[in-house]
Design an enzyme around this catalytic site. Structure first.
Site, PDB file in Angstrom:
ATOM      1  CE1 TYR A  81      63.773  81.239  64.649  1.00 57.03           C
ATOM      2  CE2 TYR A  81      62.753  80.150  62.762  1.00 57.03           C
ATOM      3  CZ  TYR A  81      63.842  80.779  63.347  1.00 57.03           C
ATOM      4  OH  TYR A  81      64.989  80.963  62.613  1.00 57.03           O
ATOM      5  CB  SER A  82      58.475  80.723  61.040  1.00 58.61           C
ATOM      6  OG  SER A  82      58.149  80.821  59.671  1.00 58.61           O
TER       7      SER A  82
END
Length: 251
Positions: free
Chosen positions: A92-93
């Site tokens: 994530y990110s």
């Protein structure tokens, strides 16, 4: 006495019957707890393993990594005993950089690769981007407020803010690093927020250059942290991707 938690995987609940492991890498400033509750939302044949980086939660007193290569060195050693089963990466990110960096390394040396990778809330890392390294503390704090990912109580307590800023700056340095445009063989599914002002939907398409396998994009309501606001549709999409990559998992 209960076993001492592994520093890199403190929340792991070993599943001897698992047919697939999914490793979850966090966003900047995030810890292993961001994926709390995900195990029960996935098929029974999956063991979810949240990765805990230094400088946060139970490892708050440890110095964070400021560059990706030494972080990958340390993670490779920690992950090695858990690669005895088929596996998938979820990033994530900032976590997408970690997942891709490991996979590029392993492909270069002919090691087993993930059955697939989910890359969420991030632009493709081979695309040039503006570094946030030069921001002073006030500018950086203002940026954190705009991202809406840091708990509000941290901004209200200077001592807490001073404690987490080094980790956040180190994480942003990793997130901003440009990576080589080396495509991997495993399929990639990219998840994005429909209202994310930092990762536009057009930016997601550039991930297609980083795989020679199947490529798909999935879009969810919400801004950059849609894993909180669109949790159920995200997990439903993840279940679909996992069962597509590992059909023997069952429902």
């Amino acid at each position: 006495m209960p076993p001492v938690p592994h520093p890199w995987f403190p929340l792991r609940q070993p599943n001897p019957h698992a047919r697939l492991r999914v490793f979850g890498f966090p966003y900047a400033g995030g810890g292993a707890s961001i994926y709390n509750g995900w195990t029960t939302a996935l098929p029974a044949g999956i063991e979810w393993v949240s990765v805990q980086l230094p400088g946060r939660e139970r490892r708050i007193l440890e110095k964070p990594f400021q560059q990706l290569p030494p972080l990958l060195d340390a993670l490779e050693e920690a992950l090695a005993p858990l690669l005895d089963k088929p596996f998938v990466f979820f990033g994530y990110s900032m976590g997408t950089r970690i997942a891709l960096g490991l996979t590029q390394r392993w492909q270069a040396r002919g090691a087993p690769l993930p059955l697939g990778m989910v890359m969420a809330a991030a632009g493709a890392p081979h695309q040039p981007r503006e570094s946030r390294e030069a921001l002073n503390d006030a500018e950086f704090i203002d940026l954190l407020r705009k991202y809406e990912g840091t708990p509000k109580e941290i901004f209200a307590h200077k001592e807490l803010l001073d404690m987490v800023l080094p980790t956040l700056r180190a994480d942003f340095a990793i997130a901003d690093a440009v990576m080589p445009a080396l495509p991997v063989r495993c399929p990639i599914s990219v998840y994005g927020g429909l209202e994310d002002p930092y990762v536009t939907l057009s930016m997601l398409e550039h991930w297609s250059a980083l795989t020679t396998g199947d490529f798909r994009t999935r879009k969810f309501p919400g801004k950059h942290f849609f894993l909180r606001t669109a949790r159920e549709p995200l997990l439903r999409a993840l279940r679909e991707d996992l069962t597509r990559w590992a059909p023997d998992l069952g429902p």
